[in-house]
Design a protein around this motif. Structure first.
Motif, PDB file in Angstrom:
ATOM      1  N   LEU A  12      55.463  10.567   9.527  1.00  0.00           N
ATOM      2  CA  LEU A  12      56.679  10.313  10.316  1.00  0.00           C
ATOM      3  C   LEU A  12      56.346  10.502  11.792  1.00  0.00           C
ATOM      4  O   LEU A  12      55.625  11.425  12.143  1.00  0.00           O
ATOM      5  N   ASN A  13      56.861   9.589  12.651  1.00  0.00           N
ATOM      6  CA  ASN A  13      56.882   9.930  14.080  1.00  0.00           C
ATOM      7  C   ASN A  13      58.287   9.736  14.641  1.00  0.00           C
ATOM      8  O   ASN A  13      59.228  10.347  14.093  1.00  0.00           O
ATOM      9  N   ASP A  14      58.482   8.965  15.690  1.00  0.00           N
ATOM     10  CA  ASP A  14      59.736   8.986  16.466  1.00  0.00           C
ATOM     11  C   ASP A  14      61.030   8.858  15.643  1.00  0.00           C
ATOM     12  O   ASP A  14      61.104   8.025  14.738  1.00  0.00           O
ATOM     13  N   PRO A  15      62.067   9.595  16.042  1.00  0.00           N
ATOM     14  CA  PRO A  15      63.407   9.317  15.522  1.00  0.00           C
ATOM     15  C   PRO A  15      63.893   7.992  16.107  1.00  0.00           C
ATOM     16  O   PRO A  15      63.650   7.694  17.271  1.00  0.00           O
ATOM     17  N   LEU A  60      48.817   9.427   7.662  1.00  0.00           N
ATOM     18  CA  LEU A  60      48.382   9.245   9.049  1.00  0.00           C
ATOM     19  C   LEU A  60      49.152   8.064   9.651  1.00  0.00           C
ATOM     20  O   LEU A  60      49.723   7.253   8.926  1.00  0.00           O
ATOM     21  N   TRP A  61      49.148   7.939  10.980  1.00  0.00           N
ATOM     22  CA  TRP A  61      49.893   6.867  11.644  1.00  0.00           C
ATOM     23  C   TRP A  61      49.337   5.500  11.232  1.00  0.00           C
ATOM     24  O   TRP A  61      48.129   5.297  11.162  1.00  0.00           O
ATOM     25  N   GLY A  62      50.209   4.530  10.963  1.00  0.00           N
ATOM     26  CA  GLY A  62      49.798   3.162  10.637  1.00  0.00           C
ATOM     27  C   GLY A  62      50.860   2.484   9.793  1.00  0.00           C
ATOM     28  O   GLY A  62      51.772   3.139   9.275  1.00  0.00           O
ATOM     29  N   ASN A  63      50.795   1.164   9.670  1.00  0.00           N
ATOM     30  CA  ASN A  63      51.720   0.376   8.827  1.00  0.00           C
ATOM     31  C   ASN A  63      53.179   0.703   9.148  1.00  0.00           C
ATOM     32  O   ASN A  63      53.992   0.902   8.238  1.00  0.00           O
ATOM     33  N   ILE A  64      53.510   0.776  10.435  1.00  0.00           N
ATOM     34  CA  ILE A  64      54.777   1.425  10.808  1.00  0.00           C
ATOM     35  C   ILE A  64      56.015   0.588  10.453  1.00  0.00           C
ATOM     36  O   ILE A  64      56.140  -0.576  10.810  1.00  0.00           O
ATOM     37  N   THR A  65      56.923   1.282   9.747  1.00  0.00           N
ATOM     38  CA  THR A  65      58.208   0.710   9.317  1.00  0.00           C
ATOM     39  C   THR A  65      59.314   1.661   9.771  1.00  0.00           C
ATOM     40  O   THR A  65      59.024   2.679  10.402  1.00  0.00           O
ATOM     41  N   CYS A  90      56.974  -2.268  12.887  1.00  0.00           N
ATOM     42  CA  CYS A  90      58.351  -2.136  13.372  1.00  0.00           C
ATOM     43  C   CYS A  90      58.403  -0.823  14.128  1.00  0.00           C
ATOM     44  O   CYS A  90      58.508   0.246  13.517  1.00  0.00           O
ATOM     45  N   TRP A  91      58.257  -0.901  15.436  1.00  0.00           N
ATOM     46  CA  TRP A  91      58.153   0.299  16.259  1.00  0.00           C
ATOM     47  C   TRP A  91      59.536   0.744  16.731  1.00  0.00           C
ATOM     48  O   TRP A  91      60.552   0.210  16.302  1.00  0.00           O
ATOM     49  N   SER A  92      59.533   1.680  17.666  1.00  0.00           N
ATOM     50  CA  SER A  92      60.776   2.414  17.965  1.00  0.00           C
ATOM     51  C   SER A  92      61.882   1.578  18.564  1.00  0.00           C
ATOM     52  O   SER A  92      61.641   0.548  19.201  1.00  0.00           O
ATOM     53  N   GLY A  93      63.104   2.046  18.364  1.00  0.00           N
ATOM     54  CA  GLY A  93      64.277   1.362  18.877  1.00  0.00           C
ATOM     55  C   GLY A  93      65.529   2.195  18.672  1.00  0.00           C
ATOM     56  O   GLY A  93      65.454   3.367  18.311  1.00  0.00           O
ATOM     57  N   TRP A  97      55.791   4.797  30.494  1.00  0.00           N
ATOM     58  CA  TRP A  97      56.895   5.610  29.977  1.00  0.00           C
ATOM     59  C   TRP A  97      57.326   5.030  28.638  1.00  0.00           C
ATOM     60  O   TRP A  97      57.672   3.849  28.548  1.00  0.00           O
ATOM     61  N   GLU A  98      57.345   5.872  27.611  1.00  0.00           N
ATOM     62  CA  GLU A  98      57.783   5.426  26.289  1.00  0.00           C
ATOM     63  C   GLU A  98      59.184   5.969  25.982  1.00  0.00           C
ATOM     64  O   GLU A  98      59.625   6.964  26.567  1.00  0.00           O
ATOM     65  N   CYS A  99      59.828   5.312  25.034  1.00  0.00           N
ATOM     66  CA  CYS A  99      61.109   5.788  24.492  1.00  0.00           C
ATOM     67  C   CYS A  99      62.130   6.201  25.558  1.00  0.00           C
ATOM     68  O   CYS A  99      62.616   7.335  25.551  1.00  0.00           O
ATOM     69  N   PRO A 100      62.493   5.281  26.469  1.00  0.00           N
ATOM     70  CA  PRO A 100      63.519   5.649  27.448  1.00  0.00           C
ATOM     71  C   PRO A 100      64.875   5.842  26.769  1.00  0.00           C
ATOM     72  O   PRO A 100      65.202   5.138  25.817  1.00  0.00           O
ATOM     73  N   ILE A 105      56.901  18.625  21.360  1.00  0.00           N
ATOM     74  CA  ILE A 105      57.772  17.557  20.856  1.00  0.00           C
ATOM     75  C   ILE A 105      57.479  16.283  21.628  1.00  0.00           C
ATOM     76  O   ILE A 105      56.877  16.326  22.704  1.00  0.00           O
ATOM     77  N   TYR A 106      57.938  15.155  21.105  1.00  0.00           N
ATOM     78  CA  TYR A 106      57.742  13.888  21.825  1.00  0.00           C
ATOM     79  C   TYR A 106      58.742  12.856  21.324  1.00  0.00           C
ATOM     80  O   TYR A 106      59.319  12.996  20.238  1.00  0.00           O
ATOM     81  N   ALA A 107      58.930  11.814  22.143  1.00  0.00           N
ATOM     82  CA  ALA A 107      59.647  10.602  21.729  1.00  0.00           C
ATOM     83  C   ALA A 107      61.065  10.891  21.243  1.00  0.00           C
ATOM     84  O   ALA A 107      61.546  10.284  20.292  1.00  0.00           O
ATOM     85  N   SER A 108      61.735  11.822  21.908  1.00  0.00           N
ATOM     86  CA  SER A 108      63.074  12.209  21.468  1.00  0.00           C
ATOM     87  C   SER A 108      64.078  11.091  21.725  1.00  0.00           C
ATOM     88  O   SER A 108      63.826  10.171  22.516  1.00  0.00           O
ATOM     89  N   SER A 160      64.054  15.025  18.059  1.00  0.00           N
ATOM     90  CA  SER A 160      62.710  14.867  18.618  1.00  0.00           C
ATOM     91  C   SER A 160      61.665  14.967  17.519  1.00  0.00           C
ATOM     92  O   SER A 160      61.794  15.787  16.610  1.00  0.00           O
ATOM     93  N   TRP A 161      60.659  14.169  17.678  1.00  0.00           N
ATOM     94  CA  TRP A 161      59.513  14.214  16.766  1.00  0.00           C
ATOM     95  C   TRP A 161      58.649  15.433  17.085  1.00  0.00           C
ATOM     96  O   TRP A 161      58.348  15.695  18.256  1.00  0.00           O
ATOM     97  N   VAL A 162      58.255  16.164  16.040  1.00  0.00           N
ATOM     98  CA  VAL A 162      57.298  17.264  16.200  1.00  0.00           C
ATOM     99  C   VAL A 162      56.070  16.931  15.359  1.00  0.00           C
ATOM    100  O   VAL A 162      56.112  16.963  14.133  1.00  0.00           O
TER     101      VAL A 162
HETATM  102  C1  FRU Z   1      55.977   6.948  20.710  1.00  0.00           C
HETATM  103  C2  FRU Z   1      55.517   5.569  20.246  1.00  0.00           C
HETATM  104  C3  FRU Z   1      56.457   4.501  20.734  1.00  0.00           C
HETATM  105  C4  FRU Z   1      56.219   3.401  19.734  1.00  0.00           C
HETATM  106  C5  FRU Z   1      56.027   4.167  18.455  1.00  0.00           C
HETATM  107  C6  FRU Z   1      55.055   3.554  17.491  1.00  0.00           C
HETATM  108  O1  FRU Z   1      55.515   7.969  19.876  1.00  0.00           O
HETATM  109  O2  FRU Z   1      54.209   5.345  20.674  1.00  0.00           O
HETATM  110  O3  FRU Z   1      56.236   4.121  22.074  1.00  0.00           O
HETATM  111  O4  FRU Z   1      57.277   2.513  19.668  1.00  0.00           O
HETATM  112  O5  FRU Z   1      55.570   5.454  18.831  1.00  0.00           O
HETATM  113  O6  FRU Z   1      55.032   4.238  16.276  1.00  0.00           O
END
Ligand code: FRU
Length: 547
Positions: A20-23, A45-50, A80-83, A199-202, A273-276, A291-293
């Motif tokens: 799991l990463n970003d909410p 691990l990170w990959g195949n993101i849905t 399918c990355w963050s939104g 800048w990610e995840c504004p 934390i990141y990508a809150s 927030s992702w931990v």
């Molecule tokens: C932040 C991020 C976003 C991206 C997503 C991909 O952690 O890199 O910028 O959309 O993760 O998983």
């Protein structure tokens, strides 16, 4: 082998397995809270993101649903990355980043297949609209992502922002639309920075200056400010700026004192934390932050345990009365998990003292303590150079050097053997810097685990509070096996930690202590500690899903 995974959390959001990463796209809709999240359905691990998807009635207990977004179309076949979610005419609409068949970052839109289904199980991604935004001109196709929740202007146009790298400049690009499907990029970004990289995840939202209530994203009148929050790829930390949104010019103007130097910007959480992402909770009129931990153990450990990544416990956020700092506080629903309680009142913590909190189990606990100082005399002074690097100052604090005021604080997840071989310290020390008293908050992870391959940094921050009057400093700490969330001074300064104590592997229980290594005696005005029940988090329940 271990039947019980000692690092798995009891009341933090995590999927039953895998990465799991970003909410993403949190919302409240038809009586249910929804949380989507960046998810690898096939591995830890990170990959195949849905988009993983869960629902809840109370933000504490969660039911896992099927994937909301999967990699099925040319515009998102590689991820399918963050939104975010926006309510458009009362219906939730997703904007998200797709990694397309040319490996570019593009923005896409998805609609509920059936908006009358409160579970929102199926989403459609019409190919007559998608992609709705593509990287043109100076936009780097590898760094153009994470559309924010939209807001609606007086001029009848929707807006959303997207993080982008424009020839080394970070831009928060602003797009406008009348119908939410056809979008045009504004000539000027909402905000930009030359100093800080992508800048990610504004996240961009209004906050009230006169109440703790949250505001709908489109509110832009009354006694309010706006907050722009984002993650810096360079430091992997989330920052925020408080300022004004000029809707006519469509720009965000940070308040006085702003410089384009990320080292001077407030950090949302000084730990890990990141990508809150936040959302307006219309049920209780509050803004809630997720927030992702990430893990801090090795990839080999992640593979062994079969999962990686959790979310912070949801936090209500609002602007402090000073109009400058965001305050974050675990949502009140957490109280539903509290069981056995222990309390200390007016407890003298003498210089050199260490006192164990007994009577409850403390590997799943909620601790709230207020320290009171008899005087501020004897506070050490320090060099201005530490102002930009408080963690360095924290690093220099060792148990053997007796300070002036502090270090005093908590030792959590300690091994129950003489000498507390494993322990994680969260503590304060008060300094004098010219005529001001400064409260330094530190977390030492160096002794948190005897396990190899674990990242054990020191975190530090100056707490945004003036203690010269009441001489008090509070600490709220949520302990949940491998995560420790800390909130100083009522949530003004936050520090989230990942820790992997080894003693629990042999069935040992963990201890909790208050301590004071400073030369000044400290009074514990009040300490309350609760043992926490296990929440029901993403245990697949097919009855619920087929309802
Ligand atoms: C932040 C991020 C976003 C991206 C997503 C991909 O952690 O890199 O910028 O959309 O993760 O998983």
């Amino acid at each position: 082998g271990n039947e019980i995974d000692p690092d798995r959390t009891a009341f933090h959001f995590q999927p039953s397995k895998n990465w799991l990463n970003d909410p993403n796209g949190p919302m409240y809709y038809k009586g249910l809270y929804h949380l989507f999240y960046q998810y690898n359905p096939v591995g830890p691990l990170w990959g195949n993101i849905t988009w993983g998807h869960s629902v809840s009635t109370d933000l504490v207990n969660w039911e896992a649903l099927d994937l909301a977004l999967d990699r099925t179309d040319p515009f998102d076949i590689n991820g399918c990355w963050s939104g975010s979610v926006t309510f458009v005419s009362g219906e939730p609409v997703i904007l998200y980043t797709g990694i397309d068949d040319k490996h570019r970052n593009v923005q896409n839109i998805a609609f509920p297949k059936n908006g009358s289904d409160p579970l929102l199980r199926q989403w459609v991604k019409p190919s007559d609209y998608n992609p709705i935004m593509v990287p043109r001109g100076d936009i780097d196709p590898d760094n153009f992502r994470d559309p924010s929740t939209g807001w609606f202007g007086q001029d009848g146009y929707w807006r959303t922002v997207v993080g982008a790298n424009m020839k080394g400049r970070a831009e928060i690009l602003l797009y406008k639309s009348q119908n939410f499907t056809n979008w045009t990029k504004n000539e000027f970004p909402l905000h930009e920075s030359l100093s800080s990289g992508m800048w990610e995840c504004p996240d961009f939202f209004p906050v009230s200056l006169s109440s703790r209530d949250g505001l709908d994203p489109s509110v832009n009148t009354g006694n309010i400010k706006h907050v722009l929050k984002f993650g810096l790829m360079k430091t992997l930390r989330d920052y925020y700026l408080v300022g004004t949104y000029d809707e006519k010019k469509d720009v965000f103007i940070p308040d006085e004192g702003y410089e384009d130097d990320y080292r001077t910007w407030p950090i949302l959480d000084y730990g890990h934390i990141y990508a809150s992402k936040s959302f307006f909770d219309g049920k209780k009129n509050r803004r809630i932050l997720w927030s992702w931990v990430n893990e801090s153990d090795s990839e080999a450990d992640d593979i062994k345990k079969g999962w990686s990544g959790i979310q912070t416990f949801p936090r209500a956020i609002w602007l402090d009365a000073d109009g400058k700092q965001l305050i974050q506080w675990p949502i009140e629903e957490i109280k539903s998990l509290r069981k056995g309680q222990v309390q200390l009142r007016d407890f003298e913590l003498q210089s050199g003292a260490r006192h164990e909190i007994t009577g409850i189990s403390t590997s799943q606990a909620d601790v709230d303590v207020e320290f009171e100082l008899p005087s501020l005399e004897g506070a050490e002074s320090f060099d201005d150079s530490f102002l930009l690097d408080p963690s360095k100052l924290c690093d220099e604090i060792t148990p053997s050097d007796k300070g002036g005021i502090g270090p005093f604080g908590l030792l959590v997840l300690t091994s129950d053997v003489e000498g507390l071989e494993e322990h994680t310290g969260i503590f304060f020390k008060v300094y004098k810097n010219s005529d001001k008293y400064m409260v330094l908050m530190c977390s030492h992870l160096r002794s948190s685990s005897r396990r190899e391959g674990v990242y054990k940094p020191t975190f530090g921050a100056f707490v945004g509070v003036d203690i010269s009057k009441d001489k008090r400093i509070s600490l709220r700490t949520l302990i949940d096996h491998s995560v420790v969330e800390n909130f100083a001074a009522g949530g003004r300064t936050c520090m989230t930690l990942r820790v992997y104590p080894k003693h629990v592997l042999t069935g040992q229980t963990s201890g909790l202590y208050v301590f004071n290594l400073g030369s000044l005696d400290v009074n514990i005005k009040e300490l309350n500690a609760w043992e926490m029940a296990r929440a029901r988090v993403n245990i697949r329940n097919d009855d619920f899903i087929s309802k």
